[in-house]
Motif scaffolding. Structure first.
Motif, PDB file in Angstrom:
ATOM      1  N   PHE A  13       0.824  -1.216   0.000  1.00 55.65           N
ATOM      2  CA  PHE A  13       0.000   0.000   0.000  1.00 55.65           C
ATOM      3  C   PHE A  13       0.855   1.262   0.000  1.00 55.65           C
ATOM      4  CE2 PHE A  13      -3.447  -2.693   2.035  1.00 55.65           C
ATOM      5  CZ  PHE A  13      -4.320  -2.600   0.960  1.00 55.65           C
ATOM      6  N   GLY A  14       1.981   1.218   0.709  1.00 53.34           N
ATOM      7  CA  GLY A  14       2.833   2.404   0.788  1.00 53.34           C
ATOM      8  C   GLY A  14       3.344   2.834  -0.569  1.00 53.34           C
ATOM      9  N   LEU A  16       2.021   2.016  -3.485  1.00 54.96           N
ATOM     10  CA  LEU A  16       0.881   2.406  -4.316  1.00 54.96           C
ATOM     11  C   LEU A  16       0.424   3.830  -4.000  1.00 54.96           C
ATOM     12  CD1 LEU A  16      -1.315   1.699  -6.361  1.00 54.96           C
ATOM     13  CD2 LEU A  16      -2.655   0.713  -4.490  1.00 54.96           C
ATOM     14  N   MET A  17       0.331   4.170  -2.715  1.00 51.33           N
ATOM     15  CA  MET A  17      -0.091   5.510  -2.332  1.00 51.33           C
ATOM     16  C   MET A  17       0.943   6.554  -2.768  1.00 51.33           C
ATOM     17  SD  MET A  17      -1.768   4.801   1.426  1.00 51.33           S
ATOM     18  CE  MET A  17      -2.553   6.398   1.544  1.00 51.33           C
ATOM     19  N   THR A  18       2.209   6.187  -2.695  1.00 51.85           N
ATOM     20  CA  THR A  18       3.257   7.099  -3.142  1.00 51.85           C
ATOM     21  C   THR A  18       3.113   7.400  -4.629  1.00 51.85           C
ATOM     22  OG1 THR A  18       4.818   6.317  -1.456  1.00 51.85           O
ATOM     23  CG2 THR A  18       5.754   7.393  -3.389  1.00 51.85           C
ATOM     24  N   LYS A  19       2.899   6.375  -5.421  1.00 52.34           N
ATOM     25  CA  LYS A  19       2.739   6.552  -6.865  1.00 52.34           C
ATOM     26  C   LYS A  19       1.520   7.409  -7.183  1.00 52.34           C
ATOM     27  CE  LYS A  19       4.906   2.115  -8.051  1.00 52.34           C
ATOM     28  NZ  LYS A  19       4.670   0.742  -8.588  1.00 52.34           N
ATOM     29  N   GLU A  20       0.415   7.148  -6.494  1.00 49.45           N
ATOM     30  CA  GLU A  20      -0.822   7.887  -6.766  1.00 49.45           C
ATOM     31  C   GLU A  20      -0.688   9.346  -6.360  1.00 49.45           C
ATOM     32  OE1 GLU A  20      -3.625   6.937  -8.290  1.00 49.45           O
ATOM     33  OE2 GLU A  20      -2.710   4.996  -8.740  1.00 49.45           O
ATOM     34  N   ALA A  21      -0.041   9.609  -5.238  1.00 53.12           N
ATOM     35  CA  ALA A  21       0.135  10.989  -4.785  1.00 53.12           C
ATOM     36  C   ALA A  21       1.022  11.770  -5.756  1.00 53.12           C
ATOM     37  CB  ALA A  21       0.741  11.005  -3.389  1.00 53.12           C
ATOM     38  N   LEU A  22       2.094  11.143  -6.211  1.00 45.14           N
ATOM     39  CA  LEU A  22       2.980  11.800  -7.171  1.00 45.14           C
ATOM     40  C   LEU A  22       2.267  12.049  -8.493  1.00 45.14           C
ATOM     41  CD1 LEU A  22       6.281   9.796  -6.525  1.00 45.14           C
ATOM     42  CD2 LEU A  22       5.847  12.190  -5.925  1.00 45.14           C
ATOM     43  N   ALA A  23       1.455  11.083  -8.915  1.00 46.82           N
ATOM     44  CA  ALA A  23       0.711  11.231 -10.169  1.00 46.82           C
ATOM     45  C   ALA A  23      -0.286  12.387 -10.090  1.00 46.82           C
ATOM     46  CB  ALA A  23      -0.017   9.930 -10.504  1.00 46.82           C
ATOM     47  N   ALA A  24      -0.752  12.673  -8.871  1.00 49.56           N
ATOM     48  CA  ALA A  24      -1.708  13.773  -8.675  1.00 49.56           C
ATOM     49  C   ALA A  24      -1.003  15.123  -8.553  1.00 49.56           C
ATOM     50  CB  ALA A  24      -2.545  13.506  -7.426  1.00 49.56           C
ATOM     51  N   GLY A  25       0.323  15.099  -8.622  1.00 50.03           N
ATOM     52  CA  GLY A  25       1.073  16.348  -8.541  1.00 50.03           C
ATOM     53  C   GLY A  25       1.486  16.730  -7.137  1.00 50.03           C
ATOM     54  N   ASP A  26       1.288  15.828  -6.171  1.00 57.35           N
ATOM     55  CA  ASP A  26       1.680  16.108  -4.792  1.00 57.35           C
ATOM     56  C   ASP A  26       3.140  15.719  -4.565  1.00 57.35           C
ATOM     57  OD1 ASP A  26      -0.827  17.030  -4.223  1.00 57.35           O
ATOM     58  OD2 ASP A  26      -1.530  15.185  -3.277  1.00 57.35           O
ATOM     59  N   ALA A  27       3.673  16.105  -3.414  1.00 56.76           N
ATOM     60  CA  ALA A  27       5.026  15.736  -3.024  1.00 56.76           C
ATOM     61  C   ALA A  27       4.952  14.635  -1.978  1.00 56.76           C
ATOM     62  CB  ALA A  27       5.773  16.943  -2.466  1.00 56.76           C
ATOM     63  N   VAL A  28       5.938  13.742  -1.988  1.00 56.25           N
ATOM     64  CA  VAL A  28       5.924  12.618  -1.053  1.00 56.25           C
ATOM     65  C   VAL A  28       7.286  12.435  -0.402  1.00 56.25           C
ATOM     66  CG1 VAL A  28       5.549  10.140  -0.764  1.00 56.25           C
ATOM     67  CG2 VAL A  28       4.182  11.409  -2.435  1.00 56.25           C
ATOM     68  N   VAL A  29       7.260  12.355   0.917  1.00 59.24           N
ATOM     69  CA  VAL A  29       8.430  11.924   1.674  1.00 59.24           C
ATOM     70  C   VAL A  29       8.184  10.444   1.934  1.00 59.24           C
ATOM     71  CG1 VAL A  29       9.790  12.199   3.766  1.00 59.24           C
ATOM     72  CG2 VAL A  29       8.657  14.185   2.728  1.00 59.24           C
ATOM     73  N   PRO A 176      -7.994  -2.288   6.163  1.00 60.60           N
ATOM     74  CA  PRO A 176      -8.057  -3.140   4.963  1.00 60.60           C
ATOM     75  C   PRO A 176      -8.508  -4.551   5.291  1.00 60.60           C
ATOM     76  CG  PRO A 176      -5.948  -1.996   5.140  1.00 60.60           C
ATOM     77  CD  PRO A 176      -6.628  -1.863   6.458  1.00 60.60           C
ATOM     78  N   GLY A 177      -9.196  -5.143   4.339  1.00 65.70           N
ATOM     79  CA  GLY A 177      -9.533  -6.554   4.433  1.00 65.70           C
ATOM     80  C   GLY A 177      -8.500  -7.339   3.659  1.00 65.70           C
ATOM     81  N   PHE A 178      -8.965  -8.214   2.761  1.00 69.68           N
ATOM     82  CA  PHE A 178      -8.046  -9.054   1.993  1.00 69.68           C
ATOM     83  C   PHE A 178      -7.728  -8.393   0.656  1.00 69.68           C
ATOM     84  CE2 PHE A 178     -10.353 -11.799   4.885  1.00 69.68           C
ATOM     85  CZ  PHE A 178      -9.319 -12.507   5.468  1.00 69.68           C
ATOM     86  N   PHE A 179      -6.473  -7.995   0.496  1.00 68.41           N
ATOM     87  CA  PHE A 179      -6.012  -7.397  -0.746  1.00 68.41           C
ATOM     88  C   PHE A 179      -4.814  -8.184  -1.251  1.00 68.41           C
ATOM     89  CE2 PHE A 179      -8.463  -3.960   0.984  1.00 68.41           C
ATOM     90  CZ  PHE A 179      -8.927  -3.259  -0.116  1.00 68.41           C
ATOM     91  N   ARG A 180      -4.607  -8.181  -2.559  1.00 68.24           N
ATOM     92  CA  ARG A 180      -3.499  -8.928  -3.138  1.00 68.24           C
ATOM     93  C   ARG A 180      -2.219  -8.096  -3.068  1.00 68.24           C
ATOM     94  NH1 ARG A 180      -3.621 -13.574  -5.740  1.00 68.24           N
ATOM     95  NH2 ARG A 180      -5.874 -13.493  -5.904  1.00 68.24           N
TER      96      ARG A 180
END
Length: 217
Positions: A13-14, A16-29, A176-180
């Motif tokens: 998840f970490g 994935l969230m990093t990729k999505e935040a960057l794709a939205a134009g945000d900054a990620v540490v 979260p429940g069951f995720f791949r």
């Protein structure tokens, strides 16, 4: 542009969230024990700051938060995502295994949160996202110790929500429940070394066997 501070950002998840935040134009540490693994997973990006962070090291948590402020000037969203599981009956878990799990899943969340909150209070804004689990509100055989760490995260988060509301800081629990994801891989899941024969064929024993099969698959 929002500035995200995400733990365990090299996978699952970490990442994935990093990729999505960057794709939205945000900054990620993006933090991980090995920051190079973050770059290998995410790639280079001017809005990405990969930082080394061992959740059990309070000084390192404070240093990581300070680096985030130095680079981006603020932290808008804290994502306490890093953690791992422990599979086995409660009786089978050793004191060392339990203490190690709590050091990451509970005390690690506390150390990172306490390192980031002073900056959010100064801003009078922010959002803390704490990853719990469906095991954080319902107990499952074979997951008792792991679930107890998530119950702790739930209680801490509910109290934090009330404490931080006057400062404009929100707290959200993610269950979260069951995720791949790779949660059942050996870098995310530990299995109690002690296997008590009496538990064979019981719900806890069957869960241990199920987890071992899933890990192999």
């Amino acid at each position: 542009m929002k500035v995200w501070f995400i733990t365990g950002a090299s996978r699952g998840f970490g990442a994935l969230m990093t990729k999505e935040a960057l794709a939205a134009g945000d900054a990620v540490v993006a933090t991980a024990r090995n920051p190079r693994a973050v770059i290998e997973q995410i790639g280079d990006n001017p809005n990405l700051l990969a930082v080394a962070l061992d959740l059990t090291n309070e000084a390192q948590a404070k240093e990581a938060a300070a680096k985030a402020i130095e680079r981006f000037g603020r932290i808008d969203v804290l994502v306490n995502n890093a953690g791992y599981g422990l599979l086995g009956a409660v009786e089978e878990a050793t004191a060392e295994e339990i203490e190690k799990l709590y050091a990451t899943n509970v005390f690690g969340v506390l150390k990172v949160t306490r390192a980031v909150l002073p900056y959010m209070r100064r801003q009078r804004s922010g959002h803390v996202l704490n990853f719990s689990s469906i095991g954080g509100y319902f107990g499952y055989p074979g997951w008792g110790v792991y679930g107890s760490t998530k119950f702790a995260v739930e209680g801490l988060s509910e109290s934090l929500s009330a404490e931080l509301e006057p400062f404009g800081i929100k707290v959200t629990i993610i269950e979260p429940g069951f995720f791949r994801t790779d949660f059942l891989a050996d870098n995310s899941l530990s299995v109690s070394a002690a296997a008590i024969p009496d538990y064979i064929g019981t719900p806890a024993g069957n869960m241990r066997d199920f987890g071992a099969v899933e890990e192999v698959l």
